[in-house]
Structures are given as structure tokens and as C-alpha cells.
Design an enzyme around this catalytic site. Sequence first.
Site, PDB file in Angstrom:
ATOM      1  N   GLU A  93      51.623  89.806  37.199  1.00 58.27           N
ATOM      2  CA  GLU A  93      50.457  90.261  36.205  1.00 58.27           C
ATOM      3  C   GLU A  93      49.211  90.421  36.782  1.00 58.27           C
ATOM      4  O   GLU A  93      49.036  89.777  37.577  1.00 58.27           O
ATOM      5  CB  GLU A  93      50.421  89.384  35.061  1.00 58.27           C
ATOM      6  CG  GLU A  93      49.553  89.371  33.819  1.00 58.27           C
ATOM      7  CD  GLU A  93      49.323  88.352  32.887  1.00 58.27           C
ATOM      8  OE1 GLU A  93      48.729  88.770  31.956  1.00 58.27           O
ATOM      9  OE2 GLU A  93      49.905  87.217  33.126  1.00 58.27           O
ATOM     10  N   LYS A 106      50.229  94.797  27.352  1.00 60.50           N
ATOM     11  CA  LYS A 106      50.428  93.445  26.939  1.00 60.50           C
ATOM     12  C   LYS A 106      49.887  93.499  25.377  1.00 60.50           C
ATOM     13  O   LYS A 106      49.002  93.826  24.877  1.00 60.50           O
ATOM     14  CB  LYS A 106      49.690  92.324  27.645  1.00 60.50           C
ATOM     15  CG  LYS A 106      50.070  91.199  27.502  1.00 60.50           C
ATOM     16  CD  LYS A 106      49.120  90.115  28.469  1.00 60.50           C
ATOM     17  CE  LYS A 106      49.601  88.577  28.230  1.00 60.50           C
ATOM     18  NZ  LYS A 106      48.781  87.871  29.270  1.00 60.50           N
ATOM     19  N   CYS A 124      54.050  88.368  30.588  1.00 57.42           N
ATOM     20  CA  CYS A 124      53.680  86.986  30.472  1.00 57.42           C
ATOM     21  C   CYS A 124      53.709  86.399  29.134  1.00 57.42           C
ATOM     22  O   CYS A 124      54.960  86.196  28.412  1.00 57.42           O
ATOM     23  CB  CYS A 124      52.307  86.762  31.013  1.00 57.42           C
ATOM     24  SG  CYS A 124      51.982  84.964  31.434  1.00 57.42           S
ATOM     25  N   LEU A 176      34.708  58.829  53.015  1.00 56.67           N
ATOM     26  CA  LEU A 176      35.790  58.148  53.229  1.00 56.67           C
ATOM     27  C   LEU A 176      35.426  56.682  53.011  1.00 56.67           C
ATOM     28  O   LEU A 176      35.007  56.095  53.932  1.00 56.67           O
ATOM     29  CB  LEU A 176      36.654  58.279  54.462  1.00 56.67           C
ATOM     30  CG  LEU A 176      37.943  57.810  54.377  1.00 56.67           C
ATOM     31  CD1 LEU A 176      39.107  58.570  53.528  1.00 56.67           C
ATOM     32  CD2 LEU A 176      38.726  57.979  56.140  1.00 56.67           C
ATOM     33  N   ILE A 190      41.442  54.095  47.319  1.00 57.04           N
ATOM     34  CA  ILE A 190      42.341  55.036  47.108  1.00 57.04           C
ATOM     35  C   ILE A 190      41.925  56.453  46.760  1.00 57.04           C
ATOM     36  O   ILE A 190      42.702  57.176  47.338  1.00 57.04           O
ATOM     37  CB  ILE A 190      43.273  54.517  45.879  1.00 57.04           C
ATOM     38  CG1 ILE A 190      44.733  55.077  45.755  1.00 57.04           C
ATOM     39  CG2 ILE A 190      42.483  54.439  44.500  1.00 57.04           C
ATOM     40  CD1 ILE A 190      45.606  54.716  47.000  1.00 57.04           C
ATOM     41  N   ASN A 225      23.070  53.291  41.795  1.00 56.93           N
ATOM     42  CA  ASN A 225      23.343  54.746  41.765  1.00 56.93           C
ATOM     43  C   ASN A 225      22.224  55.340  42.887  1.00 56.93           C
ATOM     44  O   ASN A 225      22.707  56.330  43.274  1.00 56.93           O
ATOM     45  CB  ASN A 225      22.466  55.301  40.483  1.00 56.93           C
ATOM     46  CG  ASN A 225      23.559  55.238  39.352  1.00 56.93           C
ATOM     47  OD1 ASN A 225      24.752  55.123  39.447  1.00 56.93           O
ATOM     48  ND2 ASN A 225      23.043  55.280  38.003  1.00 56.93           N
TER      49      ASN A 225
END
Length: 562
Positions: free
Chosen positions: A54, A123, A159, A301, A305, A383
Site C-alpha cells: 500500500e 481504497k 488493506c 547504562l 534491566i 530528580n
Amino acid sequence: MMSASKPTALRGKLRLGIAQLNPVVGDISGNSDLIRRVRAEAAQEGAHLVLCPELAVAGYPPEDLVLKPAFVEQCMQSVEALAEETADGGPGMIIGSPWLFDGKLYNAAVLIDGGRIQAVRYKTDLPNYGVFDEKRVFSAGPLPGPVDFRGVRIGVPICEDIWNDEVCECLAETGAEILMVPNGSPYWENKAEERLQVAVARVVESGLPLVFCNQFGGQDELVFDGGSFGLQADRTLAFQMPQFEAGVAYTDWVLNEETWVCECGPVTVLPDVDEANWNACVVGLRDYVLKNGFPGVTLGLSGGIDSAVVAAMAVDALGADKVHAIMMPYHYTSDESLKDAADCATALGIRFDTIPIADPVEGFTRVLAPVFAGRAPDTTEENLQARSRGVILMAISNKFGYMVVTTGNKSEMSVGYATLYGDMNGGYNPIKDLYKTQVYDLAGWRNKNRSDCLMGPEGEVVPRNIITKVPSAELRENQTDQDSLPPYDQLDDILSCLVEQEMAVRDIEKRGHDRDLIHRIEHLLYIAEYKRRQAPPGVKITARNFGRDRRYPITNRFRDRS
């Protein structure tokens, strides 16, 4: 201009190429050249016809770009130029493009063959829900009849046209022999199965075989997973292309009495939900970075997790040489976190630098002391740590050109446990639509698995200690996430009920949750809307992401207390 040659009629055999393309929105010339290359390859493969996704010339979704007359004009001129090139007697093509006709703008599929445009179909059913708002920019076309391609009557529903029965029913009644469906169908969990069931319903109703051609690639918050497939008229699977990779598949169809039957085509096993979700996050991040011209990414980093998973996704998307990780410790950062972050960087093979933030945090504290006199420390000082880290990451981004990726998950973004102009600083967030429990699940999956499309190493890329230790933002002494939030499995279930399912509080309570807790989570969800409006984009994974799917007012006093 080449002289047009009359295409030879097909005699009961059709070799069809299904082009699972990765276009770039707005790159009309680049997308047209991509289509040219596909056609050249298809000619060598002996294909008669190539089906493209599309709006392949424009890229999908083009959003308000199609309101610019110059954009639409260039798209149509490109289709006309491609049509002229089919005078060479090679394959015909079905190409998606915006199309202006009689003062109205349509989402169109254009059949080109024999040196000219043979037919245009519009369409009919314009989606206007969730991430879609096509009624904003396109007019709905009339119910279509089939197009004639070298004697084969092809129905071309576009679609959304197959998500109800009206268009396909009209095509069957007006003599279509096969349905070929160009799609820009974005990914979310279990979407492949949902598409398949819709397609099966159309085959049952029409009695016609169906070819579903889907776009691949990332476009802002949407990821298109490909996964193109075909169904025989008896509803059995004719072919299945892979998810999360571009490519062209060639299928051979023969006319068996009055029914077209696919004799051969690829049959790929699709990934399970964890693999699909991981690949979607990787594709979304990769295409956002590369299509916008960034040389790489940088991220904080922390040893937690979320940042570990994002780092692994970044390496899988771009390669280790394009990922720069920064550890930014403060007084509350544990030795365990320092080791975990370093171990993660080593496992991924990425550049890893440590930049302590004590000086900037204490500098801010010192200059603010006269204004804050007489007030006890609170989240303001916490903060300041996050915002100091945000400033450092943005400075590195400015200096080296790498885009900052953020690492907040959907659980945190739901309840506002993220700092504006701090850990929310950045250009893109691959885990924005993953709840915390999903992040843990995906970390475990990636440590045991590696798809062929991923650039990162095999084996454990998220150190086990990161997965098993108690999560903490480490913004104060002995802090854990569960000091102020319920366990994540409980929180995520409540959030899923509120966000994805819009359930009433009384119905969520029936699932075993405390009513007061539900009220508290609902309140936090609503008051964090102003933060989410300022968050970077991120990959859509769930059925209802923040942003395009879920549009709540910032100023909002409603609370469900029934």
C-alpha cells in the site's frame, strides 16, 4: 519514450512476485528506484506481475504529506514514469500511490503494464481508529470491480477493504478470479494471526484465492512486520513469507478449471510472541536511526534491566560499533550496579564510559540552596540526579551526533515514574510500549535466542544478576521500586486493564485487586498524561500504545468511583 507493446495474454499460468518492501516515507525517488530494482529482478525470475504494498511510492503512512499538492503530483508522475518503463514487455506491477482525480484525493492501487497505466482502483474503507486516521486526508472510493491483467480478472482490495465483507463481495460478484491485497498493516502482538483469520473469512465468503502483500520496516512509532502470505480458494495456506525482513517471493499459479491454484511458494514458520516483540523493537529502532541519518546511539547504562535490554536491542539493531553506553554513578549507585553495567557492556562489546555526576548534582544543589532554604530534601533532589544524567547524555549527543535512546518502560510511563528532562531525554525509546514484566520476559528470551536478523552476539547479553536482583532507581539510600509501587505483575495487570481494555474499576476488582490500589493507579495514570505528551516516540507493541492509539486529555478530572 519507449513505444508500448501489447502484453501477451496469460494462458492459465501466472508467475507472481510479492514485494515485501521497506520504503521511506516521503522519499518518492528512492522508493521508485526500489520498485524499479524489484521489477528488474522479477523480470530475470520470469514473473508476469509484481504486487507491491500500500502507498509504496509515498511510503506508509504519509500522514499530512498528502495534503501538499506538490507531493501528490510527484507521486503520480513517478507512477506514470514507471508505467512507461513497462513498455519493454517485462512484468506488470500493482503499485500503491496517492491519486488525485476529479478534485478528490484517494489511496490508490495502480496497475501498470504494456507501457501505460491500465487501471486505477481506490481504497473504499478508510480506517479511522487506533493508529489510523485516513479519513483526515483521503476520500473513500466507490465499490470497485476487478482489473484486467493479460486476461486475468484481479480484485484489488486495499488493506482495510478486506476487514469487512462488502468490497470482496462486490469483487466476487463482478467477476474477480483472484484477490491481491496491498497492505500497510502495522505490527502489534499476535497481529499475524488476526490478519490470517480476516483473510480466511474473505476467502470463505468469496470462494476466491487471496494474496496478502504487506510492507516491512519502521516508521516512527509503527513497525510493519511483513509476513505476507497467500491462501488457496479452499482456505489452505498457499505460501508464507517471513516477518521482519524485506524481500520478494515468487509464486506460481495455475488455472485449474475455473480456480487459480498456487503450485509453489515459500512457507516460513513465523516467530513466537517474544521473538516477534524483540524483533519489532529492533526494527523500529534501526529504521528510526538509519532513516533519520544518525550515525549511532548513546544511552545511560545503569546496571538495571531496562537499560540493559535497550543496549542489547541497540546492538542487535545497529552493531556494537554504533552504540556508546555511559554509566553515571552518584552516591547511591551500588558497587553491584557498577559491576552489572560493566558486565553488560562487555557482553555486548560496546564502548563503555563512566562519568560521575556528583559535581553537577552538588553544583545544582549549591546554587539552589538559597531558594530551597527551610525545605526538607524530597523528590526534587532525586530528580536533579536524573536531570544531570540527561544533560550529560544530550551533551555527548550534541558533540558526536549520536542519538540518545531512552529506557523507560510502559509501567513507568503509565504511572509517571520518569523524570521530565532527565531519564525521558532522548530521541527514541524501543521499550516504550513494553510493560516491566514483558521487559523481563524478553531479557530471558534474548539470553537464550538470537534471530538471524539480529546483529548482536549469541549467548547471555543481559547478565543474570541484572534479571534476578531487586529493581531500584538508586536515587536515595536503600531505595527499591516496590517502596512506592505494587509488585510489577500486579501493577501491569491493573494497567493493562485500564489502558488496553478500558475496564471499569469494579471489573478490575473482580480479578482480585484491591479497590483502593486500583483507584491509586488510575489516578497516577491520568495525572501523568502531561509527561507522556513530552516523551520521545517508541515502538508500538501492544494493542493500545500511548500516543497514536490512546488520546486522553491532559486536563482531566474524571475518576472511576462507581
